[in-house]
Design a protein around this motif. Sequence first.
Motif, PDB file in Angstrom:
ATOM      1  N   SER A  71       2.033  -3.663   0.238  1.00  0.00           N
ATOM      2  CA  SER A  71       3.201  -3.344  -0.603  1.00  0.00           C
ATOM      3  C   SER A  71       4.524  -3.609   0.115  1.00  0.00           C
ATOM      4  O   SER A  71       5.568  -3.723  -0.524  1.00  0.00           O
ATOM      5  CB  SER A  71       3.143  -1.868  -1.029  1.00  0.00           C
ATOM      6  N   GLU A  72       4.492  -3.727   1.451  1.00  0.00           N
ATOM      7  CA  GLU A  72       5.743  -3.969   2.203  1.00  0.00           C
ATOM      8  C   GLU A  72       6.101  -5.455   2.273  1.00  0.00           C
ATOM      9  O   GLU A  72       7.216  -5.805   2.651  1.00  0.00           O
ATOM     10  CB  GLU A  72       5.598  -3.464   3.643  1.00  0.00           C
ATOM     11  N   ASP A  74       7.377  -8.950   1.334  1.00  0.00           N
ATOM     12  CA  ASP A  74       8.262  -9.445   0.265  1.00  0.00           C
ATOM     13  C   ASP A  74       8.430 -10.962   0.300  1.00  0.00           C
ATOM     14  O   ASP A  74       9.341 -11.509  -0.325  1.00  0.00           O
ATOM     15  CB  ASP A  74       9.614  -8.712   0.281  1.00  0.00           C
ATOM     16  N   PRO A 101       2.787  -7.298  -3.880  1.00  0.00           N
ATOM     17  CA  PRO A 101       3.514  -7.327  -5.157  1.00  0.00           C
ATOM     18  C   PRO A 101       3.935  -8.758  -5.553  1.00  0.00           C
ATOM     19  O   PRO A 101       3.754  -9.700  -4.774  1.00  0.00           O
ATOM     20  CB  PRO A 101       4.757  -6.463  -4.882  1.00  0.00           C
TER      21      PRO A 101
END
Length: 353
Positions: A71-72, A74, A101
Amino acid sequence: MRAVIAGSGSEIARNCVTNEALSRIMDTTDAWIRERSGVETRYYIDAGQKTSDLAVAAGQKALEHAGVAPSEVDLVVSATMTPDHFFPGNGGIIQTRLGIPAVPCFDIRQQCSGFIYGLGLVDAYLRTGMARTALLVGADVHSGFMPWREGSYRRLAGDVDAPLADGEWEVNSESRHLSVLFGDAASAVVVKAGDEGGRGVIDHILRADGADATKLCVPGIGFKHRPYVSAEQVEKHQYVPFMDGRYVFKMATTRMAEVAVELLTRNHLTVGDVKMVLMHQANKRINEYVQKMLELPDEKVIHNIHKYGNTTAATIPLLWDEAVRTGRIVPGDLVLMVAFGAGMTWGATLVRA
Ligand code: COA
């Protein structure tokens, strides 16, 4: 902010193939392969496995090593010349399978320079604040390029008397200067924006010259043909890469030495300041030449081509991962990475571990 390599992980294909095993399916010898390239073994995936399988496994290990949750992340950059599909690329496949994500996912195609180019892209994103935590994966599966049939694979797997089809030996031997060099693997790094103690990517130089694009390329299967793939191209084995080995050898030694010196000089450094030089693993003789030209002592150069062969975009992160895990590279060490590949593309990166 600098792009700091916070963790790494690798996944080697399962099946070890020795030079002796290759000599059961084509006209080659262990002695020739060792002497001309330094390769002793390489690994191939199972039928049905894909580049993304290796990439996801390597990415998972790199995230764990860095202590970073999916989730971290990007930013995802996938460097591969052998994606699962002609399109789309593997970036999004890696992202979704790792539970990252819906962030920007790039696929880049700079072949053996793929990792160096990928690190350049990640560095630009992190320095400008467009991302904070990137996953960069170099992954390639070369066994699929080969025109080998069932009998060849059975022989490689140990069934030394498996029958070969008519002409199979001759067809396999046509690409022997190429097929003996390559292996299947993936290796990944997690790169985080940071500003501690001068760690991270310091500088890089990326170069390309398309004038020599056809010296190392896949001659068929592409959109210069209509349709882009035909039975005729397949029959002529035009999906197997073409390589002018001697020319590539000459360009690789020249360009790698040249770009390494240019990068060190513009950073007011010499090879004496560098702890370790990680060179793309295409041929041990190429790297020995470059080592000599740069006057590098043996302890500053690591090779692993004898174990894995040329795994294109995976070679440099594989070296990094092995060196970090065995303590040969520790935080604070200055590391020079140098690569050359099809395109032609080449480059160098200076990183403080
Ligand atoms: N087994 C046995 N003999 C082989 C062989 C093999 N696997 N491959 C080629 N040969 C033969 C050739 O047919 C030739 O035979 P001949 O003299 O009877 O004509 C002989 O060996 C010499 O071939 P040559 O291509 O001149 O050898 P080389 O010393 O240049 O080595 C490479 C060939 C491919 C190993 C070397 O040129 C190379 O590594 N080039 C760079 C490749 C590379 O880095 N690619 C990736 C770029 S990132």
